[in-house]
Design a protein around this motif. Sequence first.
Motif, mmCIF file in Angstrom:
data_model
loop_
_atom_site.group_PDB
_atom_site.id
_atom_site.type_symbol
_atom_site.label_atom_id
_atom_site.label_comp_id
_atom_site.label_asym_id
_atom_site.label_seq_id
_atom_site.Cartn_x
_atom_site.Cartn_y
_atom_site.Cartn_z
ATOM 1 N N THR A 130 0.855 -1.299 -0.040
ATOM 2 C CA THR A 130 0.006 -0.071 0.018
ATOM 3 C C THR A 130 0.980 1.332 -0.052
ATOM 4 N N VAL A 131 1.772 1.164 0.965
ATOM 5 C CA VAL A 131 2.490 2.327 1.203
ATOM 6 C C VAL A 131 3.298 2.930 -0.158
ATOM 7 N N VAL A 132 4.205 1.704 -0.747
ATOM 8 C CA VAL A 132 5.040 1.940 -1.882
ATOM 9 C C VAL A 132 4.238 2.238 -3.031
ATOM 10 N N MET A 133 3.075 1.376 -3.261
ATOM 11 C CA MET A 133 2.278 1.721 -4.694
ATOM 12 C C MET A 133 1.518 3.173 -4.554
ATOM 13 N N ARG A 134 1.195 3.607 -3.223
ATOM 14 C CA ARG A 134 0.588 4.835 -3.241
ATOM 15 C C ARG A 134 1.815 5.975 -3.735
ATOM 16 N N ALA A 135 2.988 5.726 -3.202
ATOM 17 C CA ALA A 135 4.140 6.610 -3.454
ATOM 18 C C ALA A 135 4.527 6.603 -4.967
ATOM 19 N N PHE A 136 4.453 5.492 -5.498
ATOM 20 C CA PHE A 136 5.071 5.105 -6.933
ATOM 21 C C PHE A 136 3.837 4.815 -7.810
ATOM 22 N N PRO A 137 2.685 5.256 -8.045
ATOM 23 C CA PRO A 137 1.794 5.020 -8.852
ATOM 24 C C PRO A 137 2.402 4.835 -10.466
ATOM 25 N N GLY A 138 1.978 3.641 -11.133
ATOM 26 C CA GLY A 138 2.489 3.571 -12.632
ATOM 27 C C GLY A 138 4.024 3.254 -12.712
ATOM 28 N N GLN A 139 4.791 3.326 -11.472
ATOM 29 C CA GLN A 139 6.049 3.243 -11.551
ATOM 30 C C GLN A 139 6.416 1.742 -10.791
ATOM 31 N N VAL A 140 5.893 1.477 -9.477
ATOM 32 C CA VAL A 140 6.264 0.243 -9.080
ATOM 33 C C VAL A 140 4.878 -0.531 -8.941
ATOM 34 N N PHE A 141 4.990 -1.604 -9.231
ATOM 35 C CA PHE A 141 3.858 -2.722 -8.820
ATOM 36 C C PHE A 141 4.553 -3.804 -7.959
ATOM 37 N N ALA B 122 10.145 -16.509 5.666
ATOM 38 C CA ALA B 122 9.690 -15.390 6.773
ATOM 39 C C ALA B 122 9.472 -14.008 6.085
ATOM 40 N N LYS B 123 8.199 -13.488 6.519
ATOM 41 C CA LYS B 123 7.855 -12.329 5.883
ATOM 42 C C LYS B 123 8.548 -11.309 6.022
ATOM 43 N N ARG B 124 9.240 -11.286 7.283
ATOM 44 C CA ARG B 124 10.364 -9.965 7.589
ATOM 45 C C ARG B 124 11.136 -9.844 6.552
ATOM 46 N N ALA B 125 11.872 -11.044 6.206
ATOM 47 C CA ALA B 125 12.865 -11.039 5.272
ATOM 48 C C ALA B 125 12.345 -10.879 3.911
ATOM 49 N N ALA B 126 11.102 -11.337 3.386
ATOM 50 C CA ALA B 126 10.774 -10.978 2.192
ATOM 51 C C ALA B 126 10.605 -9.552 1.940
ATOM 52 N N ALA B 127 9.857 -8.742 2.809
ATOM 53 C CA ALA B 127 9.453 -7.777 2.818
ATOM 54 C C ALA B 127 10.819 -6.772 2.908
ATOM 55 N N GLY B 128 11.994 -7.193 3.654
ATOM 56 C CA GLY B 128 13.341 -6.336 3.623
ATOM 57 C C GLY B 128 13.840 -6.686 2.401
ATOM 58 N N ALA B 129 13.981 -7.845 1.861
ATOM 59 C CA ALA B 129 14.615 -7.844 0.360
ATOM 60 C C ALA B 129 13.810 -7.253 -0.458
ATOM 61 N N ALA B 130 12.465 -7.379 -0.677
ATOM 62 C CA ALA B 130 11.622 -6.473 -1.620
ATOM 63 C C ALA B 130 12.139 -4.995 -1.575
ATOM 64 N N MET B 131 12.228 -4.318 -0.451
ATOM 65 C CA MET B 131 12.345 -2.919 -0.129
ATOM 66 C C MET B 131 13.759 -2.712 -0.700
ATOM 67 N N ALA B 132 14.761 -3.627 -0.224
ATOM 68 C CA ALA B 132 16.222 -3.044 -0.879
ATOM 69 C C ALA B 132 16.346 -3.301 -2.330
ATOM 70 N N LEU B 133 15.514 -4.153 -2.902
ATOM 71 C CA LEU B 133 15.190 -4.237 -4.371
ATOM 72 C C LEU B 133 14.847 -3.000 -5.042
ATOM 73 N N ILE B 134 13.576 -2.501 -4.418
ATOM 74 C CA ILE B 134 13.065 -1.549 -4.874
ATOM 75 C C ILE B 134 13.530 0.017 -4.790
ATOM 76 N N GLU B 135 14.171 -0.223 -3.724
ATOM 77 C CA GLU B 135 15.239 1.096 -3.294
ATOM 78 C C GLU B 135 16.374 1.189 -4.199
ATOM 79 N N ARG B 136 16.916 0.222 -4.747
ATOM 80 C CA ARG B 136 18.110 0.012 -5.817
ATOM 81 C C ARG B 136 17.700 0.896 -6.876
ATOM 82 N N PHE B 137 16.269 0.600 -7.310
ATOM 83 C CA PHE B 137 15.787 1.572 -8.484
ATOM 84 C C PHE B 137 15.080 2.839 -8.457
ATOM 85 N N PHE B 138 14.590 2.947 -7.092
ATOM 86 C CA PHE B 138 13.887 4.075 -6.570
ATOM 87 C C PHE B 138 14.324 4.695 -5.414
#
Lengths: 336, 336
Positions: free
Chosen positions: A243-254, A282-298
Motif C-alpha cells: 500500500t505504502v509503496v504503490m501509493r508513493a509510486f503509482p505507475g512506477q512500482v507494482f 519469513a515475511k520480515r525477510a521477504a519484505a526487507g529484501a523486496a524493499m532493498a530491491l525497490i530502493e535500488r531502482f527508486f
Amino acid sequence: MANPILIELTRGPLVESWHRGAVAISSPSGTLALQLGDVERPVYPRSAVKALQALPLVESGAADHFGFGAPEIALACGSHAGTERHAGLAASMLERAGLRPDALGCGAHPPLAVSAASALIAAGCEPTQLHNNCSGKHAGMLATAVHLNEPIAGYWEPTHPVQERIRQALADVSGAPLGPDVLGIDGCSVPNWAMPLKLLARTFARLVTGEGLAPPRRQAIARILEACWEQPELVAGKGRADTVVMRAFPGQVFMKTGAEGVYCGGFPELKLGFALKIDDGAKRAAAGAAMALIERFFPAARGLMPYGPIKTWRGAEVGAIRSAAVFEDALAALKV
Amino acid sequence: MANPILIELTRGPLVESWHRGAVAISSPSGTLALQLGDVERPVYPRSAVKALQALPLVESGAADHFGFGAPEIALACGSHAGTERHAGLAASMLERAGLRPDALGCGAHPPLAVSAASALIAAGCEPTQLHNNCSGKHAGMLATAVHLNEPIAGYWEPTHPVQERIRQALADVSGAPLGPDVLGIDGCSVPNWAMPLKLLARTFARLVTGEGLAPPRRQAIARILEACWEQPELVAGKGRADTVVMRAFPGQVFMKTGAEGVYCGGFPELKLGFALKIDDGAKRAAAGAAMALIERFFPAARGLMPYGPIKTWRGAEVGAIRSAAVFEDALAALKV
C-alpha cells in the motif's frame, strides 16, 4: 548448494539470525538482469499472483457486468487487512453477483490488521470469511462463475472452470507448464501452481509492460494494475509495504506479497519484473529484501518502510535488520 | 558452509520452505553425542537460559527470604503466557519484595496467550509490564537486589551487580568466556551472552545432572528444575510445548524455548543436555526440531505436540511440517 543469505539480523556485536533466498530480475523476453540463488526451482507464488488470478474476472466481462470498478478490482488482487471497509466491499461484490457471504470458500481468520482484529474482539464478534485477506479474490472468482453461468459449488476445486481458466492464464503469461506436479492448495483453499522464480520475474515484466501479451489481455492487465495503483489501500492496508509503496509510486512500482516469503513485482518504465522467495518463508525477510530491491531502482523509496532496527519492548535499539553483503553487492553491480 | 536443513514444510507435491540450523547433544563433560551444523559459533540463548538467570535468586537466599516456593521460582524461569494467574503472581512477587509493578524494566507487550490478549482487549485494558512474558524473571532479579541491599535502579544494566552475578553464574557453569564481544541486549532489556551451542548443550547436561557443579549450586539448580517440573504451567502456558512436555515427563525432560529459534534442555537419567538454534529464528522450526529430538529419547512424547499438518483456513490438510532427512538420520544413528 544453499541459496545465499539475503537478509540478516544483528543483536549487539553479532549476527543473530539470517535468511537465505533466491531472487530474479527479468526483462519481458526473459533476459535476467539479476539472478541470485536457485531461480530454476518451482516456487509457489501464493498471493503474489492475485493480479493474474483476477484476469478472468476482467476478461470474461464479469467485472463490467457487475459494475466492478477500481476498488473492487483492487480488492480482488489484494491480501487485505480485514477492516470494515475491506470486508464490506467484499460483501458488496457478492451481493451484486446475487450471492451471500456464505458462498465464500476461503474460510475465516482474524483480520490481518491488529486494530481491526481488536475491534472485532471488543465488539464480541467472531471473524467471518469476509475478513479473510483473500475474500476479494474469492468474490471475484464467484462473480466470474455467476456471470458465465457456471455452478458456484466447488469453485475452489482445481477442476472447476474458474480455476482451470486461471491456470490457463497463468500458464500463458508465464510460459510455465502448470500441471499436477506443481499443484498445491493455498491456505484459502484454491489451487496455487509453482513455477521457477526466473519465469515469475519474466511474468511480472510482461504484466507491467504488456510485452508479449495479446491486445485484449494487455488491456485487461493494464486495467488491473491501474486499479491497484488507484486503490492501494484495498490491495493490502494501512502501513503495509504494498500500500505504502504503490501509493508513493503509482505507475512506477507494482508489488505484491505472498505467503511463505514470496514477493513479486515490476517496474513499467524500466521494463523489469522481479520475484524473490525466502527459503524459510519469513515475511520480515521477504519484505526487507523486496524493499532493498525497490530502493535500488527508486532511491526515493528509502525510509518509506523501515525494516528494523530491532528494539527492546521499551524502545531501545539493540540490533538491526539489514541486507546481507552478497545481496547488496549484487544490487549495486546491476547495470540497469 | 551452510548449516543443514532440520525442518521442512511441504505443500502438495513440493517442499515449500525449509529451516536450517545447528544442534548439539552433550554429556556433562562435553562429549558430544551429536553435532549437526556449526556448534562453535556463539548463539544468544535468549530466554532458554532463564533457569540459569534464576540461580542468584535462590543462591542469594532471596527466594527463601521472600517466601518464594515452586510457583514463584517456576515463574522466574518462565516465558509465561500473560494470563491473570501469571501476571498476578509476578505482582505478588514484587509486593513481597516491597516493590510496585512500575519497578519492572522489561517493558510491556500483549500476553502471549491469544485468549489472555483477547480478554484484555475485551475489557478495554492495555497490556502492562506484568503481562510481559519475562515479568517473573524480572521480579526475581528485583527481589534479589532488594534482598542484597543493592539499588534497584538500572537493575537491567550489564554493569549492575544483579546482571554481573548472572553473567558469572553462566560463565562458571558453561565454561564460556562471556565478555563484551558476545554481549547483546534481550527484548526485555537485560543482557544476554552468546556462547557456542556445544557449550550450551554441556551446560544443560550439567544442570540436569549436577555433575561438575559445587554442592550449593547443585542444590540450587535442583530446586529450580523441581519447581519447573512441579509448575510447568508457570514456565510457559496452556498448550505450549514446555508446559505440555514437562508435565508429561517430570524429572525426565527439562526444556526451555528462547527467541529467534533457540531450544535448550536436558535429560537427567540419560545424563545429556541439548541446544539447538534455527538460523532464521523461526519458532515453528525450533519447536519442531526440539520435539523431534525429545521424541527420539522419549517415544511416548509423540503426539503430545503435533507440529503440522499444514491446513487451509477450512481445516483441510494440504501439507506437512516434518524433520528433514539429515536430521532424522542423525537422530536415528545415535548410539545412546
